[in-house]
Design an enzyme around this catalytic site. Structure first.
Site, PDB file in Angstrom:
ATOM      1  N   HIS A 357      16.800  -9.886   3.892  1.00 38.06           N
ATOM      2  CA  HIS A 357      15.844 -10.309   2.656  1.00 38.06           C
ATOM      3  C   HIS A 357      14.466 -10.209   2.995  1.00 38.06           C
ATOM      4  CE1 HIS A 357      18.696 -12.465   0.312  1.00 38.06           C
ATOM      5  NE2 HIS A 357      19.567 -12.660   1.419  1.00 38.06           N
ATOM      6  N   LYS A 545       7.251 -19.288  -9.040  1.00 36.94           N
ATOM      7  CA  LYS A 545       7.876 -18.922  -7.813  1.00 36.94           C
ATOM      8  C   LYS A 545       7.283 -19.731  -6.784  1.00 36.94           C
ATOM      9  CE  LYS A 545       6.839 -14.713  -8.863  1.00 36.94           C
ATOM     10  NZ  LYS A 545       7.979 -13.900  -8.798  1.00 36.94           N
ATOM     11  N   ARG A 546       7.804 -19.397  -5.398  1.00 34.55           N
ATOM     12  CA  ARG A 546       7.076 -20.056  -4.185  1.00 34.55           C
ATOM     13  C   ARG A 546       5.571 -19.604  -4.328  1.00 34.55           C
ATOM     14  NH1 ARG A 546       9.650 -23.278  -0.613  1.00 34.55           N
ATOM     15  NH2 ARG A 546       7.825 -23.038   0.499  1.00 34.55           N
ATOM     16  N   LYS A 551       2.576 -12.682  -2.977  1.00 35.26           N
ATOM     17  CA  LYS A 551       3.153 -12.919  -4.350  1.00 35.26           C
ATOM     18  C   LYS A 551       1.828 -12.951  -5.432  1.00 35.26           C
ATOM     19  CE  LYS A 551       7.676 -15.396  -3.527  1.00 35.26           C
ATOM     20  NZ  LYS A 551       8.662 -14.757  -4.279  1.00 35.26           N
ATOM     21  N   THR A 653      14.206 -12.338  -8.011  1.00 36.43           N
ATOM     22  CA  THR A 653      15.370 -12.799  -9.119  1.00 36.43           C
ATOM     23  C   THR A 653      14.589 -13.377 -10.212  1.00 36.43           C
ATOM     24  OG1 THR A 653      15.777 -14.736  -7.770  1.00 36.43           O
ATOM     25  CG2 THR A 653      17.322 -12.838  -7.493  1.00 36.43           C
ATOM     26  N   LYS A 657      15.559 -13.306 -14.531  1.00 37.21           N
ATOM     27  CA  LYS A 657      15.728 -14.749 -15.407  1.00 37.21           C
ATOM     28  C   LYS A 657      14.993 -14.596 -16.521  1.00 37.21           C
ATOM     29  CE  LYS A 657      16.480 -17.270 -10.939  1.00 37.21           C
ATOM     30  NZ  LYS A 657      15.752 -18.230 -10.365  1.00 37.21           N
TER      31      LYS A 657
END
Ligand SMILES: *Cc1c(COP(=O)(O)O)cnc(C)c1O
Length: 808
Positions: A357, A545-546, A551, A653, A657
Site C-alpha cells: 500500500h 481524507k486523513r 495529500k 479511494t 467515491k
C-alpha cells in the site's frame, strides 16, 4: 425473507418479547434498534450456515483476508438494503411510531481503522460476499477505535472512542473457536538422532476469543463473516494478597496487561509506531487467525493432507501488518506438524498473497531486532532462517549483488524489514493502481522485480458502489434505476448506459436537483454542527481524507486564502459563490498535520467573519471524519480535491467515491486519478501539475528552490507573509512556514500552486455553464463502474486467489 409488513411485525414482536420481556410500547428507541439488529442477525446466521454448507459441499477454496483495520461503518441500513427489505421495515416502524433515521442513528460507527486501508478491507468484504467468494475477514476487536476528533479553538483534540459501551448487537463471541497465543519465553534446541527439534518454554499465554460479525451480501444469497479477535487471560490470575494489602490495581495487573493487546487501535497508518504493544497486536491476531485456519483445515481434510493447503486456502495480507502469517504458518508446520523445512516452505509460499500500500520507503514497516527476538523468540529464529536461505540463493556473479542484497534482505541494520519478508514469502505481490504498481516494480521493490517478476501484478482499488452510491445517495440511486433499471446494483459496468442521457435536458435537470438536495442535507448538518450557514446553491469544493503533508491540504488552504486575498483587493471580482469544505483526522503525534487543521480553521475564522466576502465564500472544517460523515459528504460535492504530490498516493479511494456521486475531480496525475481520467476522458476531469517522474527527478537531481518561487510570485509572497505576521488573529504557523521555506517544500506545494489555481479556474468556468456542468457530472457517474470493488474482487479472485467468484 419477510412476505410483507405484517409478517415482519409478527417476528419483530417475538424478538422484542424474547429480548426485553416487555411490551413494545415500553421500549426505548435504542431497544427498538437493538431488537431490529438481533432479528436481522438471526436471519443472517441462517444464511451464513447455508453459505458454509454450500462451500463445504462444493469443496470451495477459501480466502482469509487479514487486516489490522476494518472500517466497516454502520451496518443496519446497508443490510436492510442488501436484503431488499428496507421499505417493509420502514413501513412497519412508521406504523409503530418510530422514525427510521433515528433508529439508524442509534448504531455506533466502529472506528476500527484509520482511513483508506481499513475502508478498502470493508469494501472488499462487501464485494466478496456479493460475489459469493468463500472467505472471511480476520482482524482485531479493539476496545477503543480511532479517537473522536473534536476541535477546540481550531485545534484537534482526541477523545477515546468507547464504541462498545452499550454493547455491539451485531457481534457474537464464539468461545468454541478460541485459540491460545504465546509470547516471550525461551526456545531450547535439542539434537536427537541427527535431527534438530525446538522446545518452547516459559512463555506467556494469551487467550484469543473471536467475535463474529455477519457480512450480508447484496441479494441475500451469501453471508460471510468478519472475525475480530479479542485478547483475554487464559486463566484468571487474581492476586488476593495484593488485593488485601489494598493494592487493587496490582491485583488485576495480569488481566490488564493481556487485555491491553486488543485495547487500542494505533492512530497512525503510515509510520512505524515503534511500540512493542503494536508488534504484540500484529502477532496476536496473525497467530490466532492462522492457528484457527489450520485447526479447521485438519478437522475437515485430515492432518495428513497439509500438502493440499494451498489448493484449499489463500491467506491474503492487507499491507505488511499481518506479515507474520508466513513465519507463524512455518512454525506450526515445522514444530507442531513436524514437516521438513522445504515442504513447509513450499506450502507457505503457495498459500500467502500480499498487497502493498505504499511507495514511500520511509513508510515501510520495520521492527528493531532486539524487540522482535525477545517478544517472539521462535518466530525470530524462523525469520532468521528464511533470511539466511534467501541470501544463500543470491547470484553473486551479478554486478551490484551487494546493493541488491541490502535492498532485499529481511534482516539488515538491526531491523526486521516486513515488506521484504512479505515479498519473499508470498506467491503474489500486488500494487493498488497502475502507476503505484509501476513505481513498485521500477523503484521501491525493483531488485525483487528483477528476481521474481512473475509475482508482481496490479489490482486497482475499488469501493462498494452499493454503500457509497446506493445507500449514501438515495436520490441518485432512484434516478439511475428509473433510467437504466436496477441491474447496475449488481453490475456497476451498467452505469455506462447513463452516457445516453448526456444531452437529455430533462434528465440533466433532475440530476441537478438531486445534487441540490444532497447539498441542502449537508448544509443542515453543517449548520447543526458548526453553526455556520452555508448556501446550498454555492459550489461545494471539498477535500476530505486523513491530514498528511503528501495529500497537500496546504495547497487547498492556500487556494482558498488566495481567493480571499484577491477578493479583498478587488471586491468587484466576479467569483462564483463557493463553499470550501475540509475534514479529516491527524495522527495524534503529527504536529505538522495538526497545525494544518488549525490553519484551515483560522482561514475559516477570517473568511466567515468578513462581511466583504461573506456572500462569495464560506470555509468549513467538519469534525470527526468517519464513514458516517463521509456518506453525507461525498454525495454533496461538486468538486473533488485529489491533489497529492504525484507519485505519493498509492491509489486513493475517496476519488472513486466522489466520482460515482457525480463530483468532478480536480487532481494530480497520481494514484488512481490517472485511471479515472482514462475512464471519463480529458474533457471530464481536471488534471494539473508535476508528474511523478518530474517529482522523482527533482528529488534525485535537485533544481527546485521554493524560496525563489516565492520571490517571483506576489500571491505566494502575501500568503507566506500572512503565515507569520500575526494576520490570523495573532497566531503564527511556524511548522508550516518552516516546511515550505526552510525545508524547501518537500511536497512541491508552491511548485504546483499556479497550475492548480489555473486548473481550478477552468473548472469553475465549466461549472458556470449549468448544462455543460451537468453533462460532465453525468459522464463521471457513467464512467465510475470500473471503480466498484466488485471489479477489484473479481480480479483478485481470478488472478490471485483462484476461488469461486460468481459473475452476474
Ligand atoms: C474512503 C475513505 C478514506 C480514504 O480517502 P482517500 O481520499 O482515498 O484518502 C478515508 N476515510 C474514510 C472514512 C473513507 O470513507
Amino acid at each position: 425473507m419477510f412476505v410483507g409488513k405484517e409478517d415482519f411485525l409478527l417476528e419483530f414482536y417475538a424478538e422484542v418479547a424474547e429480548l426485553f420481556g416487555k411490551p413494545l410500547k415500553f421500549c426505548s428507541t435504542y431497544e427498538i434498534y437493538e431488537a431490529l439488529v438481533r432479528l436481522i442477525s438471526g436471519k443472517a446466521a441462517i444464511i451464513s450456515t447455508e453459505t458454509r454448507q454450500r462451500n463445504v459441499k462444493n469443496n470451495e477454496k477459501e480466502v482469509f483476508y487479514f487486516s489490522m483495520e476494518f472500517l466497516i461503518g454502520r451496518l443496519l441500513k446497508n443490510y436492510l438494503l442488501n436484503l431488499d427489505i428496507e421499505d417493509i421495515v420502514r413501513d412497519a416502524m412508521t406504523e409503530l411510531g418510530h422514525n427510521m433515521e433515528a433508529l439508524y442513528q442509534c448504531e455506533r460507527d466502529p472506528g476500527l481503522g484509520n482511513g483508506g486501508l481499513g475502508r478498502l478491507a470493508a469494501c472488499f468484504l462487501d464485494s466478496m460476499t456479493f460475489l459469493s467468494v468463500p472467505g472471511m475477514g480476520m482482524g482485531i476487536r479493539y476496545r477503543f477505535g480511532l479517537f473522536k476528533q473534536r476541535l477546540v479553538d481550531g485545534w484537534q483534540t482526541e477523545e477515546p472512542d468507547a464504541w462498545l459501551d452499550n454493547g455491539y448487537p451485531w457481534e457474537t463471541p464464539k468461545s468454541d473457536a478460541a485459540v491460545t497465543v504465546k509470547f516471550g519465553g525461551v526456545v531450547d534446541k535439542n539434537y536427537t538422532d541427527g535431527k534438530m527439534s525446538f522446545v518452547y518454554r516459559d512463555y506467556d499465554v494469551v487467550n484469543a476469543l473471536p467475535y463474529d460479525v455477519p457480512v450480508v451480501g447484496y441479494g441475500g444469497r451469501t453471508v460471510n463473516t468478519l472475525r475480530l479477535w479479542r485478547a483475554l487471560p487464559l486463566h484468571e490470575v487474581f492476586d488476593l494478597n495484593a488485593f488485601n494489602r489494598g493494592e487493587y490495581s496490582a491485583a488485576v495487573k495480569h488481566r490488564n496487561d493481556i487485555e491491553a493487546i486488543s485495547t487500542v487501535l494505533y492512530p497512525d497508518d503510515s509510520t512505524p509506531a515503534g511500540k512493542e504493544l503494536r508488534l504484540k497486536q500484529e502477532y496476536f491476531f496473525v497467530a490466532a487467525g492462522v492457528g484457527s485456519i489450520l485447526k479447521s483445515f485438519k478437522a475437515r481434510y485430515g492432518a495428513d493432507k497439509l500438502g493440499a493447503l494451498p489448493d484449499r486456502v489463500c491467506i491474503h495480507i492487507n499491507d505488511t501488518h499481518p506479515a507474520l502469517c508466513a513465519p507463524e504458518l512455518m512454525r506450526l508446520l515445522l514444530d507442531e506438524e513436524h514437516l521438513e523445512w522445504d515442504e513447509a516452505w513450499s506450502i507457505t509460499t503457495r498459500t500467502i498473497a500480499y498487497t502493498n500500500h505504499t511507495v514511500m520507503p520511509e513508510a515501510l514497516e520495520r521492527w528493531p531486532i532486539d524487540l522482535f527476538r525477545q517478544l517472539l523468540p521462535r518466530i525470530y529464529m524462523i525469520v532468521e532462517e528464511i533470511d539466511r536461505r534467501f541470501r544463500e540463493s543470491a547470484d553473486r556473479s551479478k554486478p551490484n549483488w551487494h546493493d541488491a542484497m541490502k535492498a532485499t534482505a529481511i534482516l539488515w541494520d538491526g531491523q526486521v524489514h516486513m515488506a521484504n519478508l512479505s515479498v519473499i514469502s508470498c506467491f503474489s505481490v500486488n500494487g493498488v493502481s497502475d502507476i503505484h504498481t509501476e513505481i513498485l516494480k521500477n523503484e521501491t521493490l525493483r531488485d525483487f522485480y528483477a528476481l521474481m517478476p512473475q509475482k508482481f501484478s496490479n489490482k486497482t482499488n475499488g469501493v462498494s458502489h452499493r454503500r457509497f452510491l446506493h445507500e449514501s445517495n438515495p436520490g441518485l440511486s432512484a434516478l439511475i434505476s428509473e433510467s437504466i433499471g436496477r441491474r447496475w446494483l449488481e453490475n456497476a459496468a451498467e452505469l455506462s448506459k447513463l452516457a445516453a442521457f448526456k444531452d437529455d435536458a430533462a434528465f440533466l435537470s433532475r440530476l441537478g436537483q438531486v445534487k441540490r438536495e444532497n447539498k441542502a442535507r449537508l448544509s443542515d448538518f453543517i449548520r447543526r454542527n458548526t453553526a455556520i450557514a452555508v448556501d446550498p446553491d454555492s459550489v461545494f469544493d471539498i477535500q476530505v481524507k486523513r491530514i498528511h503533508a503528501y495529500k497537500r491540504q496546504l495547497l487547498f488552504a492556500f487556494k482558498i486564502m488566495n481567493t480571499y486575498n484577491a477578493l479583498k483587493e478587488n471586491p468587484k471580482l466576479d467569483v462564483k459563490p463557493h463553499t470550501f469544505i475540509a475534514a479529516g483526522k491527524a495522527a495524534q503525534s503529527y504536529v505538522f498535520a495538526k497545525e494544518t487543521i488549525k490553519f484551515i480553521c483560522a482561514i475559516a475564522d477570517v473568511v466567515n467573519s468578513d462581511p466583504d466576502v461573506c456572500d462569495k465564500m464560506k470555509v468549513v472544517f467538519i469534525e470527526n471524519f468517519n464513514v458516517s460523515t463521509a456518506q453525507l459528504i461525498y454525495p454533496a460535492a461538486d468538486i473533488s480535491e485529489q491533489i497529492s504530490t504525484a507519485g505519493k498516493e498509492a491509489s486513493g479511494t475517496g476519488n472513486m467515491k466522489f466520482m460515482m456521486n457525480g463530483a468532478v475531480t480536480l487532481g494530480t496525475a497520481d494514484g488512481a486519478n490517472i485511471e479515472l481520467r482514462d475512464s471519463v476522458g480529458d474533457d471530464n476531469i481536471f488534471i494539473f501539475g508535476l508528474k511523478a517522474d518530474e517529482v522523482l527527478s527533482y528529488y534525485k537531481n535537485g533544481g527546485y528552490l521554493s524560496y525563489d518561487l516565492v520571490q517571483e510570485d506576489s500571491r505566494l509572497k502575501l500568503l507566506t507573509s500572512q503565515l507569520r505576521n500575526g494576520f490570523y488573529n495573532g497566531y503564527e504557523f511556524n511548522h508550516i512556514s518552516d516546511a515550505l521555506l526552510r525545508n524547501n517544500d518537500e511536497y512541491f506545494v508552491f511548485k504546483d500552486f499556479d497550475p492548480y489555481v489555473k486548473a481550478w479556474e477552468e473548472l469553475v468556468k465549466a461549472c458556470g455553464d449549468a448544462p455543460r456542468w451537468a453533462g460532465i457530472s453525468l459522464m463521471n457517474i457513467a464512467g465510475a463502474g470500473r471503480f466498484s470493488s466488485d471489479r477489484a474482487i473479481t480480479e483478485y479472485a481470478n488472478g490471485i486467489w483462484h476461488t469461486r467468484c460468481d459473475i452476474c
